[in-house]
Design a protein around this motif. Structure first.
Motif, short mmCIF file in Angstrom:
data_model
loop_
_atom_site.label_atom_id
_atom_site.label_comp_id
_atom_site.label_asym_id
_atom_site.label_seq_id
_atom_site.Cartn_x
_atom_site.Cartn_y
_atom_site.Cartn_z
N GLY A 1 0.72 -1.26 -0.06
CA GLY A 1 -0.13 -0.10 -0.13
C GLY A 1 0.79 1.28 -0.10
N VAL A 2 0.57 2.02 0.83
CA VAL A 2 1.25 3.44 1.16
C VAL A 2 2.32 3.14 2.04
CG1 VAL A 2 -0.55 4.91 0.37
CG2 VAL A 2 0.00 4.30 2.84
N GLY A 3 2.75 2.17 2.21
CA GLY A 3 4.05 1.90 2.94
C GLY A 3 4.08 1.80 4.60
N GLY A 4 2.81 1.58 5.07
CA GLY A 4 2.66 1.73 6.39
C GLY A 4 3.65 0.93 7.22
N PHE A 5 3.56 -0.70 6.93
CA PHE A 5 4.24 -1.49 7.64
C PHE A 5 5.77 -1.23 7.43
CE2 PHE A 5 0.38 -3.89 7.43
CZ PHE A 5 0.07 -4.27 8.67
N ALA A 6 6.20 -1.09 6.24
CA ALA A 6 7.50 -1.01 5.87
C ALA A 6 8.31 0.47 6.46
CB ALA A 6 7.74 -0.75 4.25
N LEU A 7 7.45 1.31 6.67
CA LEU A 7 8.07 2.63 7.15
C LEU A 7 8.09 2.55 8.65
CD1 LEU A 7 6.20 5.03 4.93
CD2 LEU A 7 8.55 4.75 4.86
N HIS A 8 7.27 1.60 9.26
CA HIS A 8 7.23 1.51 10.51
C HIS A 8 8.36 0.48 11.00
CE1 HIS A 8 3.37 3.49 10.90
NE2 HIS A 8 3.48 3.50 12.14
N CYS A 9 8.76 -0.31 10.05
CA CYS A 9 10.06 -1.24 10.56
C CYS A 9 11.27 -0.72 10.06
CB CYS A 9 9.60 -2.62 9.78
SG CYS A 9 7.85 -3.34 10.36
N ALA A 10 11.45 0.48 9.49
CA ALA A 10 12.72 0.87 8.97
C ALA A 10 13.49 1.21 10.05
CB ALA A 10 12.41 2.19 8.52
N ASP A 11 14.92 0.80 9.90
CA ASP A 11 16.10 0.69 10.70
C ASP A 11 17.43 1.01 9.83
OD1 ASP A 11 18.13 -0.92 12.21
OD2 ASP A 11 16.79 -0.15 13.73
N PRO A 12 18.33 1.86 10.63
CA PRO A 12 19.50 1.99 9.83
C PRO A 12 20.09 0.67 9.32
CG PRO A 12 19.41 3.33 11.60
CD PRO A 12 18.10 2.33 11.81
N ALA A 13 19.94 -0.60 10.21
CA ALA A 13 20.53 -1.94 10.15
C ALA A 13 19.84 -2.72 9.15
CB ALA A 13 21.04 -2.48 11.36
N ARG A 14 18.93 -2.55 8.57
CA ARG A 14 17.78 -3.07 7.80
C ARG A 14 17.57 -2.83 6.46
NH1 ARG A 14 13.68 -3.33 11.84
NH2 ARG A 14 14.88 -4.54 12.85
N GLN A 15 17.61 -3.73 5.58
CA GLN A 15 17.23 -3.35 4.16
C GLN A 15 15.75 -3.73 4.20
OE1 GLN A 15 19.28 -1.98 1.79
NE2 GLN A 15 17.35 -1.59 0.73
N VAL A 16 14.90 -2.81 3.68
CA VAL A 16 13.22 -3.12 3.45
C VAL A 16 12.99 -2.81 2.05
CG1 VAL A 16 11.14 -2.39 4.50
CG2 VAL A 16 12.91 -2.40 5.98
N VAL A 17 12.26 -3.67 1.47
CA VAL A 17 11.44 -3.52 0.26
C VAL A 17 10.11 -3.61 0.35
CG1 VAL A 17 11.63 -4.20 -2.11
CG2 VAL A 17 13.63 -4.36 -0.80
N GLY A 18 9.30 -2.58 -0.35
CA GLY A 18 7.81 -2.71 -0.17
C GLY A 18 7.35 -2.82 -1.81
N ILE A 19 6.30 -3.82 -1.94
CA ILE A 19 5.89 -4.14 -3.30
C ILE A 19 4.50 -3.83 -3.39
CG2 ILE A 19 5.82 -5.74 -5.08
CD1 ILE A 19 8.66 -4.95 -4.59
N GLU A 20 3.99 -3.41 -4.22
CA GLU A 20 2.45 -2.83 -4.43
C GLU A 20 2.22 -2.74 -6.00
OE1 GLU A 20 -1.30 -2.21 -4.17
OE2 GLU A 20 -0.33 -2.55 -2.41
N THR A 21 0.97 -3.25 -6.36
CA THR A 21 0.57 -3.11 -7.50
C THR A 21 0.27 -1.76 -8.10
OG1 THR A 21 -1.80 -3.73 -7.06
CG2 THR A 21 -0.23 -5.18 -7.95
N SER A 22 -0.29 -0.87 -7.19
CA SER A 22 -0.77 0.57 -7.23
C SER A 22 0.44 1.73 -7.68
CB SER A 22 -1.64 1.01 -6.09
OG SER A 22 -2.08 2.44 -6.19
#
Length: 380
Positions: free
Chosen positions: A242-263
């Motif tokens: 979606g608009v990144g709610g989970f990904a942005l809440h799980c962001a951390d300098p030591a962590r690579q986060v990738v979000g995927i969404e069709t929209s």
């Protein structure tokens, strides 16, 4: 909660209306536990309550009546408008804007769409309120016939409704049971509504999805982020982001986060949020979640995957990929316990360890359930 519309049989959308809230919540907990089959080793957290009323941050209003006296609400079985402006589920901020919007429809001379006759222009008003009280208005029209008049009268509307930050027109020329079409015309300089949750700014574009219960959405993100932090993965995928709610809440300098969404619209919103927050290890891209997983190198899976699929669930392809992979943990946010249970059957190596019912939709049988899955030792 008492609802005069429900008592008068004008609207029966809230199927649990009149049932004590504690009973509603207990029933949802039982339903979720039954759907998951009460597997061994699963710890249920206490259900998360919601305010019983005044929680809906979004109004989907069918426009009926006539241009001088439009109704905002739903249609009756004969296609006539039923006005529901005083529905107690909406936030006070939304309720306060409805009379202003009705007056604008009349002032701009936008003829309501008459479903039985397939005449008129204005089908829906879609209104969203941010946690800061700003508003986004979308007018769903059959054609561009009224756009010039809307532009002409827009300054007066913005003056009458200073909290209105984003206004757009959605063109939906077809006569079919869908809310909106593909084409969106933004009429204001500001193009996104800022949704501030837990100190994180999310951006909502007109065609992006956002949970309808702000307080429960904030709690959902907090709980998921806490489970992720406990496991401290170095890599996370947020599928159906979606608009990144989970990904942005799980962001951390030591962590690579990738979000995927069709929209594409949702991804643009998520990218703006990450850019503003300076999160250079959080990336978003538009695409199909299953195709992304299947097309990724099999020897480079993330340590943890977050999934928040639509009601139909993950489906066989993604469920089987997760089962075959070496992903250690999955955080699964589901709005349909039945499809969650089907997906779990396809991923027997990923065992549910914690779960929580979050009451996103009081007065109805719907709810969200958040589940933490952990791979069985020796599998994957």
């Amino acid at each position: 909660m008492h609802c005069s519309y429900f008592s008068a049989a004008q609207c029966r959308s809230c199927t649990l209306m009149g049932q004590p809230y504690a009973e509603q919540l207990a029933g949802k907990q039982r339903h979720a536990a039954h759907a998951l089959g009460d597997p061994s080793g699963l710890e249920w957290l206490d259900p998360l309550q919601s305010p019983e009323q005044g929680f809906r941050n979004k109004a989907k209003l069918v426009v009926g009546g006539d241009v001088q006296a439009p109704t905002l609400g739903i249609l009756d079985p004969d296609g006539r408008g039923v006005d529901l402006r005083e529905c107690g589920l909406y936030t006070p901020g939304l309720q306060a804007c409805f009379p202003v919007l009705a007056a604008f429809v009349a002032q701009a001379g936008i003829e309501p769409y008459v479903v039985p006759r397939r005449t008129g222009e204005l089908k829906y008003l879609l209104v969203t309120e941010s946690p800061d009280g700003e508003l986004m208005l979308r007018l769903v029209l059959r054609s561009q016939e009224a756009v010039a008049r809307i532009r002409k009268h827009l300054p007066a509307l913005l003056s009458a409704l200073p909290r209105l930050a984003v206004v757009s027109v959605n063109l939906h020329p077809e006569h079919k049971a869908t809310v909106e079409g593909d084409r969106e015309i933004v009429l204001t300089e500001q193009q996104t509504l800022r949704m501030r949750l837990n100190g994180i700014d999310l951006h909502l574009r007109p065609q992006s999805f956002f949970q309808t219960n702000t307080a429960v959405a904030a709690a959902l993100y907090r709980q998921a982020a806490a489970w992720v932090a406990e496991r401290s993965p170095s890599s996370v995928w947020d599928l159906y982001c979606g608009v990144g709610g989970f990904a942005l809440h799980c962001a951390d300098p030591a962590r690579q986060v990738v979000g995927i969404e069709t929209s594409v619209e949702a991804i643009a919103s998520a990218q703006a949020s990450a850019r503003e927050a300076g999160l250079d290890r959080v990336a978003f891209q538009a695409g199909d979640a299953t195709a992304f997983a299947l097309g990724s190198p099999s020897d480079q899976p993330p340590e943890l995957v977050i999934v928040n699929p639509p009601r139909r669930g993950l489906g066989e392809g993604l469920s089987r990929w997760l089962e075959r992979s070496s992903v250690r943990h999955v955080v699964y946010s589901s709005c349909h316990a039945g499809s969650l249970a089907r997906d779990l059957e396809s991923m027997p190596s990923l065992r549910p360890r914690r779960a929580q019912v979050l009451d996103m939709f009081p007065q109805t049988a719907h709810y969200e359930v958040l589940t933490l899955l952990e791979r069985e030792p020796g599998s994957g």
